[in-house]
Design an enzyme around this catalytic site. Sequence first.
Site, PDB file in Angstrom:
ATOM      1  CB  THR A 194       7.075   2.071   1.453  1.00 43.45           C
ATOM      2  OG1 THR A 194       6.697   2.693   0.250  1.00 43.45           O
ATOM      3  CG2 THR A 194       5.882   1.786   2.312  1.00 43.45           C
ATOM      4  N   GLY A 224      -1.068   4.376  -4.610  1.00 37.50           N
ATOM      5  CA  GLY A 224      -0.472   3.036  -4.638  1.00 37.50           C
ATOM      6  C   GLY A 224      -1.198   2.052  -3.743  1.00 37.50           C
ATOM      7  CB  THR A 245       7.818  -2.071   0.952  1.00 37.05           C
ATOM      8  OG1 THR A 245       8.631  -1.260   0.083  1.00 37.05           O
ATOM      9  CG2 THR A 245       8.656  -3.245   1.430  1.00 37.05           C
TER      10      THR A 245
HETATM   11  N1  ASP Z   1       4.389   0.414  -2.372  1.00 32.71           N
HETATM   12  C1  ASP Z   1       4.688   1.803  -2.531  1.00 32.71           C
HETATM   13  C2  ASP Z   1       3.789   2.361  -3.608  1.00 32.71           C
HETATM   14  O1  ASP Z   1       3.614   1.733  -4.635  1.00 32.71           O
HETATM   15  C3  ASP Z   1       6.111   2.103  -2.850  1.00 32.71           C
HETATM   16  C4  ASP Z   1       7.166   1.364  -2.058  1.00 32.71           C
HETATM   17  O2  ASP Z   1       6.863   0.493  -1.280  1.00 32.71           O
HETATM   18  O3  ASP Z   1       8.346   1.698  -2.204  1.00 32.71           O
HETATM   19  O4  ASP Z   1       3.330   3.455  -3.460  1.00 32.71           O
END
Ligand code: ASP
Length: 328
Positions: A194, A224, A245
Amino acid sequence: MKKFSFVKLLVLLVAIISLPQVVSAQKPEYVLVIHGGAGYLSPENSSENELTIVKNGLQRSLNAGEAVLRAGGSALDAVEASIRMLEDHPAFNAGRGAVINADGNIELDASIMDGSNTMAGAIAGVHTIKNPITAARKVMEASPHVLLIGEGAEKFAGEQGIEIIDPSYFFTEGSWNEYLRIKETQEKDGRKGTVGAVALDKHGNLAAGTSTGGMVMKQYGRVGDVPIIGAGTYANNETCAVSATGHGEYFIRNVVSYDISALMLYKNMSLEDAAHSVVMEKLAKQKGNGGIIAVDKDGNITMQCNTSSMYRGYVKSTGETNVLIFSK
Ligand code: ASP
């Protein structure tokens, strides 16, 4: 007379010696911090070429955001400019190059928050908006709502003159190969992250934004933490701006970004301590993998993750700057 000049000399010497501390303790005029996702990279399992591509992408994003801040632009504009750069870059899990869900499709989430008035905007589950962060900002500025999803969000973005493209734009050879590899190996954590940015501008305003394709192999329709204000993104001029993230479900349940701000406000904790308590203690205990970047109202920054890597970088008006990958 002689004694007087000696005292004067002593005072001057003390002033010179303590000058660097005084200068670095001063509030910077502006600050920008960005991330490109947390994960489990190590020098052993990543190639030099891959890291160079990522570092160049982060640097371009820092440059885009800093240009806004240096010219006296708003933290909000800087955050949007930095994130757009990362959305357009195929090495990150946002916009073009985003991860693919269990059905072989792409569903993007994004949010943005203005710390000066705590207004916020977000979109979730879209697959035709070229720059989701810009659409999230439009939700904040041109609608009475905070979060729009799916077709409704896409219809709104189109009406607002935001660039709409064919979903095929988001698929890259890299993300498709990654999808096939993960399908085969059933691996839980992908290699891409992300993206997010937080900024303090010359006017003393804070802003935060985050954009993502979500978790690899996520179920169709899954949303998410990224578009959930207080979970993946939070900004308030009274405390700090945070972008997160990691494993979104944990970040939603722990309202991570807001929790950091609340610890500062209600418990008078420093940004560093508040982030440590949430990311390294609370989340780590639950095995909620990930990290955050943040800047407080005085320009202090923190970048903390309980994973082995988090793509990240910062730049301050003082000239201090760095781009980092591994946590140690
Ligand atoms: N936080 C993001 C989600 O759960 C994924 C990530 O940060 O890699 O959609």
